[in-house]
Design an enzyme around this catalytic site. Sequence first.
Site, PDB file in Angstrom:
ATOM      1  N   LYS A 116       0.575  -1.356  -0.062  1.00 18.52           N
ATOM      2  CA  LYS A 116      -0.098   0.010   0.021  1.00 18.52           C
ATOM      3  C   LYS A 116       0.729   1.373   0.157  1.00 18.52           C
ATOM      4  O   LYS A 116       1.797   1.555   0.755  1.00 18.52           O
ATOM      5  CB  LYS A 116      -0.932  -0.088   1.237  1.00 18.52           C
ATOM      6  CG  LYS A 116      -1.956   1.180   1.237  1.00 18.52           C
ATOM      7  CD  LYS A 116      -2.850   1.267   2.567  1.00 18.52           C
ATOM      8  CE  LYS A 116      -3.822   2.275   2.350  1.00 18.52           C
ATOM      9  NZ  LYS A 116      -4.691   2.380   3.744  1.00 18.52           N
ATOM     10  N   ARG A 161       0.767   9.841   5.891  1.00 17.30           N
ATOM     11  CA  ARG A 161       0.796   8.551   6.383  1.00 17.30           C
ATOM     12  C   ARG A 161       2.188   7.913   5.937  1.00 17.30           C
ATOM     13  O   ARG A 161       2.452   6.779   5.842  1.00 17.30           O
ATOM     14  CB  ARG A 161      -0.258   7.705   5.985  1.00 17.30           C
ATOM     15  CG  ARG A 161      -1.651   7.999   6.327  1.00 17.30           C
ATOM     16  CD  ARG A 161      -2.836   7.111   6.158  1.00 17.30           C
ATOM     17  NE  ARG A 161      -3.950   7.563   7.104  1.00 17.30           N
ATOM     18  CZ  ARG A 161      -4.893   8.146   6.614  1.00 17.30           C
ATOM     19  NH1 ARG A 161      -5.115   8.518   5.418  1.00 17.30           N
ATOM     20  NH2 ARG A 161      -6.049   8.373   7.497  1.00 17.30           N
ATOM     21  N   LYS A 168      -2.220  -1.438  -3.931  1.00 20.80           N
ATOM     22  CA  LYS A 168      -2.831  -0.113  -3.996  1.00 20.80           C
ATOM     23  C   LYS A 168      -2.264   1.166  -3.880  1.00 20.80           C
ATOM     24  O   LYS A 168      -1.226   0.949  -3.108  1.00 20.80           O
ATOM     25  CB  LYS A 168      -3.918  -0.377  -2.530  1.00 20.80           C
ATOM     26  CG  LYS A 168      -4.744   0.954  -2.443  1.00 20.80           C
ATOM     27  CD  LYS A 168      -5.586   0.775  -0.956  1.00 20.80           C
ATOM     28  CE  LYS A 168      -6.836   2.084  -0.880  1.00 20.80           C
ATOM     29  NZ  LYS A 168      -7.260   1.970   0.233  1.00 20.80           N
TER      30      LYS A 168
END
Length: 324
Positions: free
Chosen positions: A197, A218, A249
């Site tokens: 991710k 993040r 992703k």
Amino acid sequence: MSSQFPEARPRRLRRNASLRSLFQETEFSLNDLVLPIFVEEEIDDFVPIKSMPGVMRIPESKLAGEIERYARAGIKSVMTFGVSHHLDSNGSDTWNDNGLVSRMSRIAKDAVPEMIVMSDTCFCEYTDHGHCGVMHNLEVDNDQTLLNLGKQAVAAARAGADVIAPSAAMDGQVQAIRRALDAAGFTQTAIMAYSTKFASALYGPFREAGGSALKGDRKSYQMNPMNRREAVRESLLDEQEGADALMVKPAGAYLDIIRDIREASRLPLSAYQVSGEYAMIKFAAQAGAIDEDRVVRESLGAIKRAGADLIFTYFAMDLALAGI
Ligand SMILES: [Zn+2]
């Protein structure tokens, strides 16, 4: 026998629609698509998401009806995201058996038992700071968050979720969740790991969809989009920790990563066509720049061609209604 022009003429197999479909190498169907949905508690009406034209937050009271509508259209699986009104510093609503995470799975499975419900397993929709775990000294505390992920996964499994899908990007999260599920007797509940991710700018519209409280970013837990070797390493670590399926992703800008992981692992591989990918296609189509239906099919076909078995896409319902 020469394999060169003028004997070789690839156009022979493209002459008409029948020939083209006969020799088409890649296809996708509703069997391959998962519809991500946003469910908000304590509201009465659908809320349009401006940055994702056509996508709405679903009031919890209307979730059962929506799941029935998806099933009638041929959708096989949904991924649930909650829009919570019960935020706190560590997202404790997520492991409450009467919290939104549990209720979404219960309502969906009660409405249509054969619908495969994947429970997005994270905290960012349930924390007042918007980060994906417990904060400690301005950082997300990895190991404390693991304990909470285990609790959330068990609550979701108890509520009927078929698949736990951890998206928090904590090290060791798959192992922690597998152990927690097994200890609670949920040995048959599968884990779809968000195994690779990226810290992508393409999640922008999701922030509006999920009502994110996040300030900052993040990048200390999601991956650097520029790292290809690390992308494979991350997915292989999740395989070793016990993931049943892997994920890349976002999808469209990471087709090389999908292919790399497809060749490095034998696990089922999914890819998530994220909110920004959806928005780029929608807004370009609204501006008259592209043909939406054709671009949607080309984008999903490309993700399959790269090696994904499953695709998470906000276009799933449009395709289902079109009869695919
Ligand atoms: Zn998160």
